[in-house]
Design an enzyme around this catalytic site. Structure first.
Site, PDB file in Angstrom:
ATOM      1  N   GLY A 231     -69.186   6.525  73.346  1.00  0.00           N
ATOM      2  CA  GLY A 231     -69.885   7.111  74.478  1.00  0.00           C
ATOM      3  C   GLY A 231     -71.235   7.352  74.517  1.00  0.00           C
ATOM      4  CG  ASN A 232     -73.646   6.651  77.568  1.00  0.00           C
ATOM      5  OD1 ASN A 232     -73.755   7.804  78.241  1.00  0.00           O
ATOM      6  ND2 ASN A 232     -73.358   5.501  77.881  1.00  0.00           N
ATOM      7  NE  ARG A 233     -77.598  12.251  72.598  1.00  0.00           N
ATOM      8  CZ  ARG A 233     -77.134  12.976  71.685  1.00  0.00           C
ATOM      9  NH1 ARG A 233     -76.481  13.995  72.190  1.00  0.00           N
ATOM     10  NH2 ARG A 233     -77.011  12.948  70.339  1.00  0.00           N
ATOM     11  CB  ALA A 304     -75.576   5.791  80.684  1.00  0.00           C
TER      12      ALA A 304
END
Ligand SMILES: Cc1cc2nc3c(=O)[nH]c(=O)nc-3n(C[C@H](O)[C@H](O)[C@H](O)COP(=O)(O)O)c2cc1C
Length: 454
Positions: A231-233, A304
């Site tokens: 995943g990402n932030r 994102a």
């Protein structure tokens, strides 16, 4: 030299001079320096410039009645006095200088100046004889010497009276420079938005009434196995702010939400799409409407989206072991693909009608050098870029500092703003582009001329 007032709240006091119209431009110059603004007017000033102009530009109610309360019961001019970093009175009339010198709090401008501990900058404008009169000279001297105000002397030149003399409002950049100078070294006085005069909601601007917007928000989760993912932030805060702002302005919003950690607006149609593949399907589904025309007026890709995903996700949980090597493969570039499809560039179909406005977001680290190339390669109308390593900008923060790129204009760096403010400014641009699109496609008037000569 922009951004010297970023984060500040500057109160602009306008009094009843013929030069009041210049205060509109002064307000814009203060905003160009990154300031938030609020305007105070004397009753006479409202005969020269309508408060609506200042209200629309500052997005705050103009304080023009010293007896007026804010909707929450606070006293308007006191809230300004307590939260403004500086008050600049421009133009200041002879009458106002006299009222101020004597502490007569009969109008909102004088009352706020009396009630504040912030620095005050005054730019008088009047007839030459008026400025030369001993009464005015004494009032100016009192403001300077006893009150510590910065008074910017008027300039020499033709005056409204038809005479030539000293009395013209000082050049606007000089007034801005004086405001910057008095604030040097001072911390922002009241950064908390709740302590400042409230912003007028943009609900008053139904400029996206009936427009269909698709907004993507949040991060993506690319599965490794049934329990783990890459995943990402991203929290989805920026995309959700855009969706909410668009709803407030009358748009019909489809929100394609990946992994988000903020509440989603109930008024939007929400499609959950946690992986890049799911987001792609959701986008393709919304691309064309049931009538065969484009399924949205504008697409804002604030999600994102992963650039890589595990090449071989497995159906059962991978057991603990001594090491694990993951093979990653590139994900499809959603923005570029949707852009090509919408513009009919992939040979699969004709361009979508009416042409939707396509807006992308680019999260960069360290430099924005790659952004112009991305804008061209993806065929976007607007690309909003930010450096996510910068404090107050990027994932999970309430604020964002972005630079907006468009094919037909130089990059536009915006000051540090709340994400809602970024959203509203962006929607201003989108609304304008949609209006231009519709004007360009309006069928020309057919003129039928009849020959009348025999
Ligand atoms: C067309 C016009 C232009 C004026 N321009 C000025 C001016 O530039 N400076 C000034 O001191 N007074 C000017 N006055 C007079 C002020 O409007 C008047 O003194 C008024 O009471 C000022 O009120 P205020 O100081 O509360 O705003 C002007 C009046 C008129 C009718």
């Amino acid at each position: 030299m922009s951004g010297r007032l970023t984060g500040r709240l500057i109160a602009l006091g306008v009094t009843g001079s013929i030069a009041a119209y210049k205060a509109v431009e002064l307000l814009r110059l203060l905003q160009d320096e990154g300031a938030e603004t609020v305007v105070l007017m004397t009753p006479s000033a409202t005969s020269f410039v309508g408060p609506l102009t200042f209200e629309a530009l500052s997005r705050r109610t103009v304080e023009r009645d010293v007896l007026a309360l804010l909707p929450d019961g606070r006293i308007g001019h006191i809230v300004v006095a307590d939260s403004a970093d500086a008050i600049v009175v421009a133009p200041a009339t002879a009458h106002w200088l006299a009222a101020m010198a004597n502490g007569l709090a009969g109008d909102a401008v004088t009352a706020a100046c009396l009630a504040t501990s912030a620095p005050v900058v005054v730019a008088p404008a009047m007839d030459g004889e008026m400025y030369a009169h001993p009464a005015t000279r004494a009032n100016v001297a009192r403001l300077r010497e006893a009150f510590g105000y910065t008074v910017i002397d008027p300039e020499s030149g033709p005056l409204a009276s038809g005479q030539v003399g000293i009395g013209r409002l000082a050049a606007l950049p000089a007034i801005v420079d004086a405001v910057v100078a008095v604030l040097a070294g001072r911390p922002v006085r009241s950064p908390e938005p709740a302590t400042r005069p409230p912003l007028v909601p943009r609900t008053a601007l139904p400029d996206l009434d009936g427009r269909r917007l698709v907004v993507t928000a949040g991060g993506t989760a690319e599965p490794i196995d049934p329990v783990r993912f890459i995943g990402n932030r991203s929290t989805g805060r920026m995309g959700v702010a855009i969706a909410e702002a668009a709803l407030d302005r009358g748009a019909r919003v489809t929100l394609i939400a990946g992994l988000v950690s903020v509440p989603l607006p109930e008024r939007a149609r929400v499609i959950r799409a946690e992986s890049t593949a799911a987001m792609r399907s959701a986008l393709l589904e919304t691309l064309v409407g049931p009538d065969g025309r484009s399924g949205f007026d504008a697409l804002v890709m604030a999600a994102a989206v992963a650039d890589f995903r595990p090449a071989h996700p497995v159906g059962t949980k991978i057991a603990r072991g001594s090491a694990l090597t993951l093979e990653l493969e590139p994900t499809p570039d959603l923005l570029a693909e949707i852009g090509r499809l919408a513009r009919g560039l992939d040979g699969a179909g004709r361009p979508l009608e009416p042409a939707p406005v396509l807006v992308g977001f680019a999260a960069e680290t360290g430099s924005l050098d790659r952004v112009p190339g991305k804008l061209r390669a993806k065929g976007l109308d607007l690309l909003v870029a930010n450096d996510v390593t910068e404090p107050g900008s990027g994932f999970g923060t309430e604020t964002n500092r972005v630079t907006v790129y468009a094919p037909d204009a130089p990059p536009e760096p915006w000051p540090l703003l709340t994400k809602r403010e970024v959203a509203d400014r962006l929607l201003d641009r989108i609304a304008r582009r949609l209006d231009e699109r519709d004007t360009a496609h309006r069928p020309p008037l057919t003129v039928v001329a009849q020959e009348t000569r025999p």
